[in-house]
Scaffold this active site. Structure first.
Site, short mmCIF file in Angstrom:
data_model
loop_
_atom_site.label_atom_id
_atom_site.label_comp_id
_atom_site.label_asym_id
_atom_site.label_seq_id
_atom_site.Cartn_x
_atom_site.Cartn_y
_atom_site.Cartn_z
N GLU A 94 11.06 2.39 14.98
CA GLU A 94 10.51 3.44 14.49
C GLU A 94 8.76 3.52 15.00
O GLU A 94 8.71 2.71 16.00
CB GLU A 94 9.91 3.29 12.78
N LYS B 148 6.19 -1.69 2.02
CA LYS B 148 5.12 -1.20 2.58
C LYS B 148 4.16 -1.94 2.55
O LYS B 148 3.15 -2.21 1.76
CB LYS B 148 4.78 0.15 1.99
N TYR C 120 0.76 -1.09 0.05
CA TYR C 120 -0.09 0.22 -0.08
C TYR C 120 1.06 1.35 -0.08
O TYR C 120 1.96 0.99 0.19
CB TYR C 120 -1.08 -0.02 1.26
N LEU D 179 10.76 1.20 7.57
CA LEU D 179 10.08 1.73 6.35
C LEU D 179 10.80 3.14 5.82
O LEU D 179 11.31 3.93 6.75
CB LEU D 179 8.68 2.03 6.42
C1 LIG Z 1 5.91 1.69 9.75
C2 LIG Z 1 6.19 3.04 9.27
N1 LIG Z 1 7.21 3.95 9.47
C3 LIG Z 1 7.30 5.23 8.89
C4 LIG Z 1 5.99 5.66 8.42
C5 LIG Z 1 6.04 7.06 7.62
O1 LIG Z 1 6.13 7.24 6.22
P1 LIG Z 1 5.79 8.20 5.60
O2 LIG Z 1 6.66 9.34 5.62
O3 LIG Z 1 6.00 7.85 3.96
O4 LIG Z 1 4.13 8.29 5.54
C6 LIG Z 1 4.87 4.92 8.04
C7 LIG Z 1 3.69 5.64 7.52
O5 LIG Z 1 2.61 4.74 7.34
C8 LIG Z 1 4.79 3.74 8.58
O6 LIG Z 1 3.63 3.01 8.58
#
Ligand SMILES: Cc1ncc(COP(=O)(O)O)c(C=O)c1O
Length: 287
Positions: free
Chosen positions: A179, A147, A33, A204
């Site tokens: 994270e 993701k 996603y 991620l």
């Molecule tokens: C596990 C995780 N880390 C970091 C992020 C932040 O990523 P982004 O800045 O691309 O939304 C997300 C966003 O859904 C996430 O699910």
């Protein structure tokens, strides 16, 4: 007006959008996603999100159903049809519909589903007050750089946070913060350095993280891409998180302990303003 969503080539009212029972997203969590912020009706950092989508699809060997230009056209059309000014656009691609069997189906077409969620990001009260986080063990698999839609560990982590009166969980492995449940985790040291975990399979690659690091470099802010421990976070001068649906939010307590004086920190607020300006929120940027 009912919400319009996109499903497999059609724009239709949410209540008419039906996914077959045997979809592998439903049965296996077999899909990926993306989530993208929308501000003033414009997608924020869309190219970088589509690049990450392409990478996620490649890694799990699902054929990308659309070119980058086609994705962009569909996303913009959905935002337009919903008259969305500010919020979040979500889409997922699953391996499609087939009899339940672990092996990849020979002939299934990927299922593509996309929807919008209106949400106040710029004037969200939590941007002023900051949020509480609690630390939890990181129970996820070893390819967190993909993701993937299978988010059971994050669902459990974030529910634990909610039950502890917090708004986000910071996941911890070997004593180091990986994270947030749905966000990237940052601290700022007493010497003023912004610290974030380096990219690897353990986290991620956040798109907001990436933009924020670029903006910080331009501002001459000291960056340290390294792991940090929970104890270091407790002792930090400031802490914050980034995500496409929140941009930048101050973290004011960790496990019930105030970060410094327990108020959003000045460098965090400056970074939020820089990000808002980049994302196209001119009124806030002048403050
Ligand atoms: C596990 C995780 N880390 C970091 C992020 C932040 O990523 P982004 O800045 O691309 O939304 C997300 C966003 O859904 C996430 O699910």
């Amino acid at each position: 007006m009912s919400r319009i969503v996109f499903l497999n080539g059609s724009f239709l009212p949410l209540e008419d959008a039906k996914v077959p029972f045997m979809d592998r997203g439903f049965l296996f969590g077999d899909g990926i996603y993306e989530g993208i912020g929308v501000l003033n009706g414009r997608l924020v950092d869309n190219e970088a999100h589509l690049e990450r989508l392409e990478r996620s699809l490649r890694e799990v060997r699902i054929a990308n159903p659309y070119s980058r230009a086609e994705w962009t056209r569909l996303e913009e059309e959905l935002v337009r049809r919903n008259g969305m000014v500010e919020g979040f656009l979500y889409f997922q691609v699953t391996r499609g519909v087939s009899e339940r069997d672990f092996f990849f189906p020979e002939d299934a077409q990927p299922t593509v589903a996309m929807f919008t969620q209106a949400k106040s990001i710029v004037h969200a009260p939590v941007a002023e007050t900051g949020i509480a986080v609690v630390t939890v063990p990181d129970l996820r698999w070893e390819r967190r750089d993909i993701k993937a839609i299978s988010l059971l560990a994050q669902v459990l982590a974030k529910q634990t946070a909610k039950e502890a009166g917090a708004q986000e969980a910071w996941m911890v492995e070997d004593g180091f913060v990986t994270e947030g449940g749905s966000s990237s985790a940052f601290i700022i040291t007493k010497a003023g350095a912004v610290v974030v975990r380096p990219l690897s399979h353990a986290i991620l690659p956040g798109i907001t993280r990436k933009s924020l690091l670029e903006l910080s470099k331009e501002e001459g802010i000291v960056l340290e891409e390294r792991r940090f421990t929970v104890e270091e976070a407790y002792d930090a001068a400031e802490a914050f998180l980034t995500s496409a649906s929140n941009f930048i939010l101050p973290v004011v307590t960790i496990d019930g302990r105030p970060v410094a004086d327990g108020k959003p920190g000045p460098l965090t607020q400056k970074l939020r303003q820089l990000y808002l300006k980049m994302a196209g929120a001119p009124a806030m940027a002048a403050e």
